[in-house]
Design an enzyme around this catalytic site. Structure first.
Site, PDB file in Angstrom:
ATOM      1  N   HIS A 182      35.190  38.324  38.675  1.00 14.42           N
ATOM      2  CA  HIS A 182      34.085  37.853  39.519  1.00 14.42           C
ATOM      3  C   HIS A 182      34.573  37.520  40.932  1.00 14.42           C
ATOM      4  O   HIS A 182      33.805  37.628  41.887  1.00 14.42           O
ATOM      5  CB  HIS A 182      33.424  36.622  38.895  1.00 14.42           C
ATOM      6  CG  HIS A 182      32.451  36.947  37.817  1.00 14.42           C
ATOM      7  ND1 HIS A 182      31.146  36.496  37.806  1.00 14.42           N
ATOM      8  CD2 HIS A 182      32.583  37.691  36.685  1.00 14.42           C
ATOM      9  CE1 HIS A 182      30.514  36.941  36.736  1.00 14.42           C
ATOM     10  NE2 HIS A 182      31.375  37.661  36.024  1.00 14.42           N
ATOM     11  N   ASP A 183      35.807  37.100  41.061  1.00 10.41           N
ATOM     12  CA  ASP A 183      36.357  36.817  42.394  1.00 10.41           C
ATOM     13  C   ASP A 183      36.601  38.110  43.162  1.00 10.41           C
ATOM     14  O   ASP A 183      36.117  38.281  44.284  1.00 10.41           O
ATOM     15  CB  ASP A 183      37.659  36.032  42.267  1.00 10.41           C
ATOM     16  CG  ASP A 183      38.247  35.665  43.631  1.00 10.41           C
ATOM     17  OD1 ASP A 183      37.476  35.210  44.509  1.00 10.41           O
ATOM     18  OD2 ASP A 183      39.458  35.840  43.824  1.00 10.41           O
ATOM     19  N   ASP A 190      40.203  36.726  46.871  1.00 11.98           N
ATOM     20  CA  ASP A 190      40.459  35.741  47.922  1.00 11.98           C
ATOM     21  C   ASP A 190      40.105  34.315  47.513  1.00 11.98           C
ATOM     22  O   ASP A 190      40.017  33.422  48.359  1.00 11.98           O
ATOM     23  CB  ASP A 190      39.669  36.107  49.184  1.00 11.98           C
ATOM     24  CG  ASP A 190      38.171  36.216  48.936  1.00 11.98           C
ATOM     25  OD1 ASP A 190      37.723  35.892  47.812  1.00 11.98           O
ATOM     26  OD2 ASP A 190      37.431  36.614  49.858  1.00 11.98           O
ATOM     27  N   SER A 192      37.411  33.044  46.741  1.00 10.56           N
ATOM     28  CA  SER A 192      36.118  32.563  47.219  1.00 10.56           C
ATOM     29  C   SER A 192      35.258  32.043  46.073  1.00 10.56           C
ATOM     30  O   SER A 192      34.399  31.176  46.277  1.00 10.56           O
ATOM     31  CB  SER A 192      35.386  33.671  47.981  1.00 10.56           C
ATOM     32  OG  SER A 192      35.278  34.840  47.184  1.00 10.56           O
ATOM     33  N   PRO A 280      27.973  43.908  38.610  1.00  8.35           N
ATOM     34  CA  PRO A 280      27.126  44.671  37.678  1.00  8.35           C
ATOM     35  C   PRO A 280      26.361  43.717  36.756  1.00  8.35           C
ATOM     36  O   PRO A 280      26.894  42.697  36.312  1.00  8.35           O
ATOM     37  CB  PRO A 280      28.146  45.507  36.887  1.00  8.35           C
ATOM     38  CG  PRO A 280      29.455  44.786  37.042  1.00  8.35           C
ATOM     39  CD  PRO A 280      29.404  44.120  38.378  1.00  8.35           C
ATOM     40  N   ASP A 364      33.937  41.472  21.670  1.00  8.10           N
ATOM     41  CA  ASP A 364      34.702  42.133  20.612  1.00  8.10           C
ATOM     42  C   ASP A 364      34.585  41.255  19.358  1.00  8.10           C
ATOM     43  O   ASP A 364      35.274  40.246  19.228  1.00  8.10           O
ATOM     44  CB  ASP A 364      36.164  42.281  21.044  1.00  8.10           C
ATOM     45  CG  ASP A 364      37.039  42.905  19.961  1.00  8.10           C
ATOM     46  OD1 ASP A 364      36.517  43.207  18.862  1.00  8.10           O
ATOM     47  OD2 ASP A 364      38.246  43.070  20.214  1.00  8.10           O
ATOM     48  N   THR A 367      38.265  41.471  16.908  1.00  3.81           N
ATOM     49  CA  THR A 367      39.506  40.776  17.296  1.00  3.81           C
ATOM     50  C   THR A 367      39.270  40.064  18.623  1.00  3.81           C
ATOM     51  O   THR A 367      39.851  40.431  19.652  1.00  3.81           O
ATOM     52  CB  THR A 367      40.675  41.775  17.420  1.00  3.81           C
ATOM     53  OG1 THR A 367      40.327  42.790  18.375  1.00  3.81           O
ATOM     54  CG2 THR A 367      40.998  42.428  16.089  1.00  3.81           C
TER      55      THR A 367
END
Length: 450
Positions: A182-183, A190, A192, A280, A364, A367
Site C-alpha cells: 500500500h505504501d 516513501d 507516506s 486495485p 490462502d 497454509t
C-alpha cells in the site's frame, strides 16, 4: 676719339656681352629666352611626354603601382591582403561562417552519432536531471551498503524487532507485507502511508481502502524505528525500515530472500485521496487491474507474481460478501465458480460482518501463515476469496502464469523476488526530495506546502 669709333666699340662690347646680335631674329632663329618652333621649354616635356621622373599615362613609376592598384603587400580598400581571406570568407579548406568542416559539428552541436548536451544518449531514455521510470527522485543512489558506515547494525536491529513481533503475533508478516504494498504502489516507497492523520491534516491513512490496514504492522515499524534511533539517531529512514521489515518477514515465513537496496528518504507529503485512486479494488475487472499495473511499469507476469503475496494476506468480509450472499445482485445467490465448501464456510464466518467490519478471512485458506505457492494452487481449485482471484484464473492473459506458479514453486519464488525488488524501487525519493523522519508517523517540520 671720333664718335663713329666709339659707336663701334659699344656695338662690339654688346656683342661680346650678350652673345647674340641685337635686333630682330633671323629666319630660323629666335629672340633671347624664346623657343624655336617645335622646341620644348627647358624642364618641360614634349607634348604627350611626361615630365622628368614622371610616368607615361597608364604607366607607373618604378616600384609604384598603377593608379587604383595597391602597393606590393598592400590591398585595395575593403580588399584582403595577399594570402588573407576576405571578410566573411574562409581560408582555403575552411568552412564559411555558420558552417562546419566535413564530419565536424557546428559550435555547440554534437558529432554525428553523439548526443546533444542535456539530451539522452538513447531514444526513450530520460533527459539529464530526469529520473527513469521506477528510479529514485533526488539524485542519490541506493545501495545494499548504504548504512555500512553510518549505521552498520541497522539490518540486524530491524530483523530482531520484527521477528520478535511476528513470534508474538503470527499475522504480523501478512500485515507488514500489505502495508509495504500500500505504501509503494500509491506514490512510491516513501513511508507516506505511515503518516498519521490529524485534526488539521489528513493523510493516506484517511483513505477508505487504508482503513483496514492492521495496527500490528504499524507497530512493528514504529518499534524498529525506536530501536534504530537509540543506535544511530536520524540516520535510517522509515521507508527503508518498512522495505526491510517486509523482506525479513517474507523470508522468516518461508519465502525467498531477495536483494534489497537502501537510501530511500521519507516523503514530505501524504495524500488522503491517492490510495483510493491508485490501489486495485476487490471488484475491479482484470482489464482494470492489468492497466493499473502497466501504468506503473509492471508486466502481466509481474502482476501475477506479486499477487502471490496474498499467500500471507487476508481480506475483510465486505470485500467478497457479494460472491457469497448476493452474487450478481440476487440475494442468496452464490458465485458458482467458488468451491461450495469454501462458500458455506465463509457465509458462516462472515454473517456478522455488517455489524463488525473487522471480520476477515485468510486469502490462502490452506497454509495461511506460510509464504508458498499455495495461493495459486487454491485458484485452480476454486478457493480464491476475491473476484479478482477468480478472474486471474479464468483470464487467458493471466491463467498461464497461475498454472506455472501452481506447479513450480521455484519459478514463483524467482519471479516474485524480481517483481518485489522492482516494486521496492518504485517512486523512491532521495536527496532533497525527502527527509529522515525522527518519528515515522509525522513529518519533522510539518508537511510540504501543496
Amino acid at each position: 676719339m671720333r664718335p663713329s669709333f666709339l659707336l663701334l666699340l659699344v656695338v662690339f662690347a654688346g656683342v661680346l656681352a650678350g652673345g647674340a646680335r641685337a635686333g630682330p631674329p633671323l629666319a630660323g632663329e629666335n629672340l633671347p629666352g624664346q623657343l624655336l618652333p617645335g622646341e620644348k621649354p627647358p624642364g618641360q616635356p614634349l607634348p604627350g611626354q611626361p615630365l622628368p621622373g614622371q610616368p607615361l599615362p597608364g604607366q607607373s613609376l618604378p616600384g609604384q603601382p598603377l593608379p587604383g592598384q595597391p602597393l606590393p603587400g598592400q590591398s585595395l580598400p575593403g580588399q584582403p591582403l595577399v594570402g588573407e581571406k576576405p571578410p566573411g570568407q574562409p581560408l582555403p579548406g575552411q568552412p564559411l561562417p555558420g558552417q562546419s568542416l566535413p564530419g565536424q559539428p557546428l559550435p555547440g552541436q554534437p558529432l554525428v552519432g553523439e548526443k546533444p548536451p542535456g539530451q539522452p544518449l538513447v531514444p526513450g531514455q530520460p533527459l539529464v536531471g530526469e529520473k527513469p521510470p521506477g528510479q529514485p527522485l533526488g539524485g542519490d543512489k541506493l545501495s545494499p551498503d548504504y548504512y555500512a558506515q553510518t549505521c552498520p547494525r541497522a539490518e540486524r536491529i530491524v530483523a530482531e524487532v520484527v521477528q520478535s513481533k511476528q513470534m508474538a503475533n503470527p499475522t504480523t508478516a501478512a500485515g507488514v507485507l500489505r502495508l509495504f504494498f500500500h505504501d509503494c504502489f500509491v506514490s512510491g516507497c516513501d513511508a507516506s502511508v505511515l503518516v498519521a492523520a490529524t485534526a488539521f491534516e489528513k493523510s493516506e491513512q484517511s483513505a477508505e481502502i487504508n482503513h483496514s490496514l492492521p495496527g500490528d504492522a504499524f507497530d512493528a515499524v514504529v518499534r524498529a524505528k525506536l530501536a534504530l534511533e537509540l543506535e544511530c539517531p536520524e540516520v535510517v529512514s522509515c521507508a527503508d525500515i518498512l522495505a526491510l521489515a517486509a523482506r525479513v518477514l517474507i523470508t522468516m515465513t518461508g519465502g525467498p530472500r531477495y536483494p534489497i537496496s537502501f537510501g530511500r528518504k521519507d516523503s514530505l507529503t501524504s495524500s488522503p485521496t491517492a490510495p483510493d485512486k491508485e490501489m486495485p479494488q476487490s471488484n475491479f475487472t482484470m482489464d482494470q487491474v492489468i492497466k493499473l499495473f502497466q501504468d506503473k511499469g509492471f508486466t502481466v507476469q509481474e502482476m501475477v507474481a506479486l499477487s502471490g503475496g496474498h499467500t500471507l494476506g487476508f481480506s475483510h468480509c465486505k470485500e467478497f460478501a457479494q460472491r457469497i450472499y448476493d452474487y450478481q445482485g440476487k440475494p442468496g445467490n452464490v458465485d458458482p465458480t467458488m468451491n461450495p465448501v469454501l462458500s458455506k464456510g465463509l457465509q458462516t464466518a462472515c454473517k456478522e460482518y455488517l455489524k463488525d467490519p473487522t471480520i476477515a478471512a485468510f486469502n490462502d485458506v490452506m497454509t495461511p501463515g506460510k509464504f508458498d505457492n499455495m495461493y495459486f494452487v487454491n485458484l485452480e481449485r476454486g478457493l480464491g476469496l476475491l473476484a479478482t482471484d477468480e478472474e486471474m484464473w479464468s483470464d487467458k492473459r493471466t491463467q498461464p502464469f497461475v498454472k506455472l506458479y501452481a506447479s513450480n514453486p521455484t519459478a514463483f519464488f524467482d519471479d516474485f523476488s524480481r517483481a518485489i525488488d522492482k516494486l521496492s524501487l518504485f517512486g523512491v525519493k532521495t536527496g532533497a526530495a525527502g527527509e529522515i523522519r525522527r518519528r515515522c508517523d509525522t513529518y519533522n517540520h510539518g508537511p510540504m506546502p501543496k
